[in-house]
Design an enzyme around this catalytic site. Structure first.
Site, short mmCIF file in Angstrom:
data_model
loop_
_atom_site.label_atom_id
_atom_site.label_comp_id
_atom_site.label_asym_id
_atom_site.label_seq_id
_atom_site.Cartn_x
_atom_site.Cartn_y
_atom_site.Cartn_z
N GLU B 227 0.89 -1.15 0.00
CA GLU B 227 0.00 0.00 0.00
C GLU B 227 0.93 1.19 0.00
O GLU B 227 1.60 1.46 1.00
CB GLU B 227 -0.87 -0.07 1.26
N CYS B 263 -3.46 7.44 5.35
CA CYS B 263 -3.51 7.11 3.93
C CYS B 263 -4.91 7.34 3.38
O CYS B 263 -5.12 7.28 2.17
CB CYS B 263 -3.07 5.67 3.70
#
Lengths: 499, 499
Positions: B227, B263
């Protein structure tokens, strides 16, 4: 059937044009939903069967495979398309999941990735070809396919392409859900095209790895689902070796199906070093086997070179197969080759030539002195698509340790059955570690092959009116039309739950 | 709690030694089965909670995150471990599937890959750290974990490692199911170690892509589940923009959670160009927000440089945030930065700086003139982990077209809720296209994160006596102890089916 030149070229174009058509076809294919896509796949299956005579004749001329073998493969390919229609109607593949939350449910499901590139194999022009498992699963998922024409059977590819496009139109869907590109350079262009979202590949380690590397090096990498190569072991346990009648047929089938040109071929046959009767009978069966014509010029050239190189290794004995049938360089019939060595010989093969796949009627008997030595040998083999074990009730204790090693290294482990002849169903797994597969977590055959072309999507707090049709009844308390996991618990549609 | 130096270093070693221990621990962890692994995860959850005070204090000192925020994160991390215990007990994750066949059933299930490397994030020292979602899901799958110590919170990593190892022993499982390595070079060594079978990573695009490339270039490539980075759009639709009260709080939360260092931060906030009241209120909230100390020196250095570079772009206006709070180069508190531009300005940004993630209290308002222009802008954004949409009933028509674009590009799309604050459950999806994720088909958070560490295995024609314990009741007609698909139809255990 007479065709004009234009008809024949329909669906075949440049990479830019063909991928562009696929991209424009993608939303419609996704929005068609499960039921319409299921009907499209069934229409495609029917169209292949209606074109059966032409398809078989074309493929027989190009591949040298026997018409009855190709006829059965058309059936398998049509059945595979129908199986994915079943997968769509059943609906589990969407993984519809709902977590209730105060501010609004979270719904998770799977969506199609987008246009997919498919590189078919030389050895199964239908089942792993333009209408093969990669295409069937991708179309089922809702992903348009751009196939790469196979250079060793281009006319077969075009005939299949035509059948699929005709069927798509008959099912009320644009024919551009399937297109094709041709030529070596088109392959690299295809996998690096920004609109291609994933690749399915069946072929050689060299070619597959080159395309894998291109996919990984993209600015936005995409998944490359490659089935590259596999030397599949078959193990005859000590007691089974004493009853050769039970193991000869499945072993010979495993070695010689389609002239030994299947990815599930038993390439290394392990047997006890005192099993002389079994070894001799295998030798006689190989020596008496038909002399196949190989699939294409490249395989025909690699076979005598590859078997000769292995035959010349230290500790390797040639049991049968000396000398070519056809002249050098010709694509004529070849004599089956059976080599033999010991575990010591296998382990001493510094370049691991014996552990590399070689297409054609070829296998190596590997004699083991003890089950402990056998396990040592199995543990150094590369990952494989399949492994076979032959055992009697008296072998069960030994079998455990052997199966443990094999299950770690092979995608499928078969007991007392040929490794070749993969059944296509819900439980099918056709994959494994590298180089058997470039994506060990996935399969290229069977119902779950569809998962490769899908990605999860979560919709959080959405008003019901905005939900996709297929999810509208997944939320809330109503009876769902497909399996749904609600707050961690699976719920089946009423018809399923009652059964 | 007093510790000796040796205690502190337990589980931390060289790459060779630590991976070796993980490899040797792998068979026992797999064979422990679902129920014992579930108990181990619950024991780990309990041990984290017992160490809560020490963990929070250590992490607060290292990360500058607030103790109450970290306290809640310990709870979330423990809950996540417990969720995977539920996933194990429920059993669907094994995908147990049986196809009956005349020569013996084909059984398919999922098996653990082997040792897994985990690189945690700077911003969630617990939930995405040594005991985070990657570790919890890998251990649940039966894969030992080798974590990479995070350089910006090494003491927290060690304290968590110690808690997990203590808990493993208490659960009767070797502590070597979790180990750790330290140092920049150890990272590259770890992902290229032949016994490491997969990698979980949360971090920057630069670091993540370098490790991804190493994994892809291995002789036997392995999956890299990374990620990397995400600029998440939040869209305020025209009618919602006229009722700012309903959207201000979730938007500010989306922009400022953990000082904008998540994020899931809303980095680009799209609003109608006549929504002056909304824009002004967002500006005032940002200007009045606390001045966070950033997570580490590298983020602290990147923030003023990154925001200044973006502020200097053509067509970008600084709404608040001029000038630093701390001196240059210091890791002191920073002033939130709110920029504004138009869709024209966004599209004119040739280097796409505005489309790159920048950690810290920073966002950009993007003014659109029409929903058509909005859709054009959304379509050029990179893939993201999440997108937010704010709408009223009057916006529903416009919403459809906007949601279509967003669902194509974001892993999760949220309606009238903050994008930050991911719920961890069965329906969770935390992923997306590159660079949000390097593997769009998978999630790093939620129940299905376990699927990344598993590979299918098919057992064909095996005698029941040789089947793994967990599959023995999957075959045949008996009531299964876990969900099983038989000949294409799902069967639930009696307790589930009756509920």
């Amino acid at each position: 059937m007479t065709r004009t030149r234009d008809d024949q070229l329909d669906g075949l174009g440049t990479v830019t044009d063909t991928v562009g058509r696929a991209r424009r076809a993608a939303p419609g294919l996704a929005d068609a939903g499960r039921k319409r896509r299921a009907r499209m796949l069934e229409t495609m299956a029917g169209q292949l069967e209606r074109s059966r005579a032409e398809l078989v004749a074309t493929a027989a001329a190009e591949t040298a495979l026997a018409p009855d073998v190709l006829d059965a493969e058309v059936t398998r390919t049509a059945d595979q398309l129908r199986m994915f229609a079943d997968v769509l109607r059943e609906g589990s593949y969407l993984e519809a999941t709902v977590d209730a939350a105060p501010a609004g449910d979270v719904l998770r499901w799977l969506r199609p990735l987008g246009p997919v590139a498919v590189f078919g194999a030389s050895n199964f022009p239908f089942a792993y070809g333009v209408a093969g498992g990669d295409t069937a699963s991708a179309l089922a998922a809702g992903c348009p396919v751009v196939a790469k024409e196979h250079p060793s059977h281009p006319r077969t590819c075009r005939a299949v392409l035509s059948a699929l496009r005709t069927a798509a139109v008959a099912a009320g869907i644009t024919p551009d859900v399937i297109g094709m590109v041709s030529g070596f350079e088109a392959g690299a262009q295809l996998v690096t095209h920004p609109d291609v979202t994933a690749v399915g590949f069946t072929g050689s380690v060299g070619g597959g790895r080159a395309l894998f590397d291109l996919c990984a090096a993209r600015a936005e990498p995409i998944p490359f689902y490659g089935e590259l190569g596999s030397v599949n072991p078959a193990v005859v346990l000590p007691y089974a070796a004493r009853t050769p009648d039970a193991v000869i047929e499945p072993l010979v089938t495993s070695m010689l199906t389609r002239g030994g040109q299947v990815c599930t071929k038993a390439g290394l046959v392990f047997l006890p070093d005192d099993a002389e009767d079994l070894a001799d009978r295998l030798r006689r069966r190989m020596a008496a086997a038909p002399h196949p014509v190989l699939l294409n010029a490249s395989i025909a050239a690699a076979f005598p070179a590859g078997t000769a190189k292995r035959a010349a290794l230290d500790g390797v004995e040639v049991l049968c197969g000396d000398g070519p049938v056809a002249g050098a360089g010709e694509r004529g019939p070849v004599r089956p080759v059976l080599l033999a060595t010991t575990v010591t010989g296998l382990l001493a093969d510094a370049n691991a030539d014996l552990r590399e796949e070689c297409f054609g009627p070829y296998a190596v008997l590997v004699r083991y002195r003890s089950v402990a030595e056998l396990r040592t040998a199995l543990a150094v083999l590369p990952a494989s698509l399949v492994a076979g074990v032959y055992g009697t009730d008296d072998d069960l204790t030994d079998a455990r340790g052997v199966l443990d090693v094999l299950v770690d290294r092979a995608g499928r482990v078969v007991w007392n059955q040929p490794t070749s002849g993969l059944r296509v169903g819900w439980a099918t797994h056709h994959g494994g570690g590298y180089p058997a597969s470039t994506a060990a977590g996935t399969t290229s055959v069977g119902a779950t092959a569809i998962r490769r072309w899908l990605r999860p999507s979560a919709l959080q707090g959405w008003p019901t009116a905005l939900l996709p049709d297929e999810l509208r009844d997944a939320s809330g308390g109503a009876e769902p039309s497909l399996p749904v996991r609600r707050d961690g618990r699976l719920h089946l549609p009423r018809a399923e739950a009652a059964a």
